[in-house]
Design an enzyme around this catalytic site. Structure first.
Site, short mmCIF file in Angstrom:
data_model
loop_
_atom_site.label_atom_id
_atom_site.label_comp_id
_atom_site.label_asym_id
_atom_site.label_seq_id
_atom_site.Cartn_x
_atom_site.Cartn_y
_atom_site.Cartn_z
CG ASP A 43 45.44 31.27 33.90
OD1 ASP A 43 45.82 30.36 33.60
OD2 ASP A 43 44.42 31.50 33.48
CD GLU A 225 43.52 30.27 26.93
OE1 GLU A 225 42.16 29.94 27.38
OE2 GLU A 225 44.47 30.51 27.44
C1 FRU Z 1 44.61 29.86 30.46
C2 FRU Z 1 42.57 29.90 31.08
C3 FRU Z 1 41.58 31.00 31.77
C4 FRU Z 1 41.20 30.33 31.61
C5 FRU Z 1 41.19 29.07 32.74
C6 FRU Z 1 40.55 27.96 33.06
O1 FRU Z 1 45.21 29.26 30.63
O2 FRU Z 1 42.32 28.50 29.70
O3 FRU Z 1 41.23 31.53 29.43
O4 FRU Z 1 40.19 31.36 32.50
O5 FRU Z 1 42.74 29.11 32.22
O6 FRU Z 1 41.30 27.67 34.49
#
Ligand code: FRU
Length: 500
Positions: A43, A225
């Site tokens: 992300d 998320e």
């Molecule tokens: C989304 C996610 C988020 C989390 C991160 C962990 O892709 O699962 O919810 O904070 O990636 O790397």
């Protein structure tokens, strides 16, 4: 912690980008999209614009090309196209890994982190404690903050972390900050299971729960998320947009980004349209949110992959790139608001060569070389196919299916796909515009294609892995779709400064 001054950082950034020139040309390496020099990225995080610089942090594991203990990697850009990767901004600590989050400019120093008139930047992120996860305590995702008093170049963690503890939910993460001017308070939009919780604070340290959103609304096929809450001023009215990423259960399977239109009053978000809408109908645009501190201009960036196969795609030195930064807007279509996304204008500055064509026949083969932006104007939209191909006979097809009233991208014949049974597929995105005429912008960059139909009303993002890059394009239109004009703009790779 190692402290580096602003100018040193630019010096370092300079060193990194010259190193970059040695190896930003591996197979599948994007040439106009951000990807880390090496190792795993997911992300985009902490995106904030300050003092002429766009900061991009990202979920990063510096020891491998698969996901692991998360850090915040860091890159900066002045034009959203040329990036310099900086040293890692945040490392895991005893409270856990550094998961996704956001950053803001605390102009009136509400946090008190600024000393002697400095303006602090404040980041909030989830700390994921792997021990708690193992013990299934349900208490392992908490929110922490960090601040920078050198314009975002280096970051110190707050001593009193975490600032917001989980109420016992195992999925309680990805805080996105925004300023609610009417009540001079900060809002934290947080993903909690498959809901959104809103919190407010006057100082970014003490948080009060305001409300919950999402029961019975939108798609719930997975965990919610990386949310984002923002508003647009349209005809003197404030229209609020709530972005909610979700994995799995996305529109194309796996990861996807839905959104809600409504009103936010500082406490509650009320959705006034119950249609489930997706920001991108391709499979490879996830965890996207917007930059903070960009005024009325909203700039969106996503991770160009999908958790279904992200850790197995055939790249070697690094894994994953970001989408192009996109201008995000809303458009009213028969009383309903939809998002539109288009590449940021600075993409135009990369143009090296433009080919214009107004006599488009289906026999004509257009040679392509390197990253390219292709714009079509269409007088009367009808079924058509555009084929990108290489000498090995591999093909990526993009088109419109009049019977389905949908655009599509077909990557079934586009190269390597044996790393995942779901990868080789055709993906459809509904046409939202109602006009007879249409326009299409395609950005092809080695192993990715971004499709923007009708000025971004239908957007689709796909990655693919041909054995050699696609170097030709052909247009086929069964019923003579009224293709009026075509521009092919060959783009300068952003990693090679000397290229003309
Ligand atoms: C989304 C996610 C988020 C989390 C991160 C962990 O892709 O699962 O919810 O904070 O990636 O790397």
């Amino acid at each position: 912690m190692l402290r580096i001054c602003f100018c040193c950082c630019f010096f370092l950034a300079g060193c990194f980008s010259s190193v970059a020139q040695d190896f930003y040309d591996e197979p599948y390496r994007p040439q106009i999209h951000f990807s880390p020099r090496e190792h795993w990225m997911n992300d985009p995080n902490g995106m904030v614009f300050f003092d002429g610089i766009y900061h991009l942090f990202f979920q990063y594991f510096p020891d491998s090309t698969v996901w692991g203990p998360m850090h915040w990697g860091h890159a900066i850009s002045r034009d959203l196209m040329h990036w310099s990767e900086l040293p890692i901004a945040l490392y895991p600590d005893t409270l856990g890994y550094i998961f996704s989050g956001s950053a803001v400019v605390d102009s009136s120093n509400t946090s008190g982190f600024g000393k002697r008139g400095q303006i602090p930047l404040v980041a909030v992120f989830t700390q994921h404690d792997p021990r708690g996860e193992k013990q299934q305590t349900g208490l392992f995702q908490n929110q922490s903050i960090a601040y920078s008093i050198d314009k975002g170049m280096t970051w110190q963690k707050n001593r009193g972390n975490p600032v917001l503890k989980t109420p016992g939910l195992k999925d309680f993460r990805d805080p996105k900050l925004s300023w609610y001017a009417e009540e001079k308070k900060w809002i934290m939009t947080l993903a909690a299971g498959d809901l959104i919780f809103f919190y407010s604070s006057k100082n970014l340290k003490n948080w009060k729960k305001e409300s919950e959103f999402g029961r019975g609304l939108g798609a719930h096929g997975g965990v919610w998320e990386c949310p984002d809450l923002l508003h647009f001023a349209i005809a003197g009215k404030k229209i609020w947009l709530l972005i909610v990423n979700m994995n799995p259960g996305g529109i194309q399977g796996g990861s996807g980004t839905q959104y809600f239109i409504g009103n936010f009053d500082g406490k509650n978000f009320k959705c006034n349209d119950t249609l489930t809408k997706w920001m991108d109908y391709g499979p490879d645009d996830y965890a996207g949110v917007t930059w903070s501190n960009t005024g009325n201009k909203k700039i969106f960036l996503g991770w160009m992959s999908n958790w279904q196969y992200a850790q197995r795609v055939p790249t070697e030195r690094w894994r994953s790139a970001m989408t192009l930064p996109r201008l995000l807007n809303l458009k009213n279509i028969r009383g309903r608001y939809f998002t539109t996304m288009t590449p940021v204008p600075s993409l135009e500055k990369l143009t090296r060569k433009t080919l214009y064509c107004d006599k488009i026949s289906s026999e004509k083969r257009f040679p392509l070389s390197g990253p390219v932006r292709i714009d079509f104007k269409i007088l009367r939209l009808n079924t058509f196919t555009i084929t990108f191909s290489n000498a090995l006979g591999q093909e990526l097809r993009v088109g419109y299916d009049q019977a389905k009233k949908s655009f599509y991208i077909d990557r079934t014949l586009a190269g390597r796909s044996n790393f995942d049974p779901h990868f080789a597929a055709v993906h459809y995105g509904p046409r939202i515009a109602l006009t007879e005429n249409s326009s299409i912008t395609l950005v092809l960059d080695n192993a990715s294609l971004e499709f923007f139909g009708d000025e971004g009303l239908t957007t689709m993002t796909e990655i693919f892995f041909p054995d050699t890059a696609f170097d030709a394009m052909q247009i086929k239109s069964a019923k003579g779709a009224g293709f009026q004009e075509l521009f092919i703009r060959t783009l300068k790779p952003v990693w090679k400064k000397d290229q003309k």
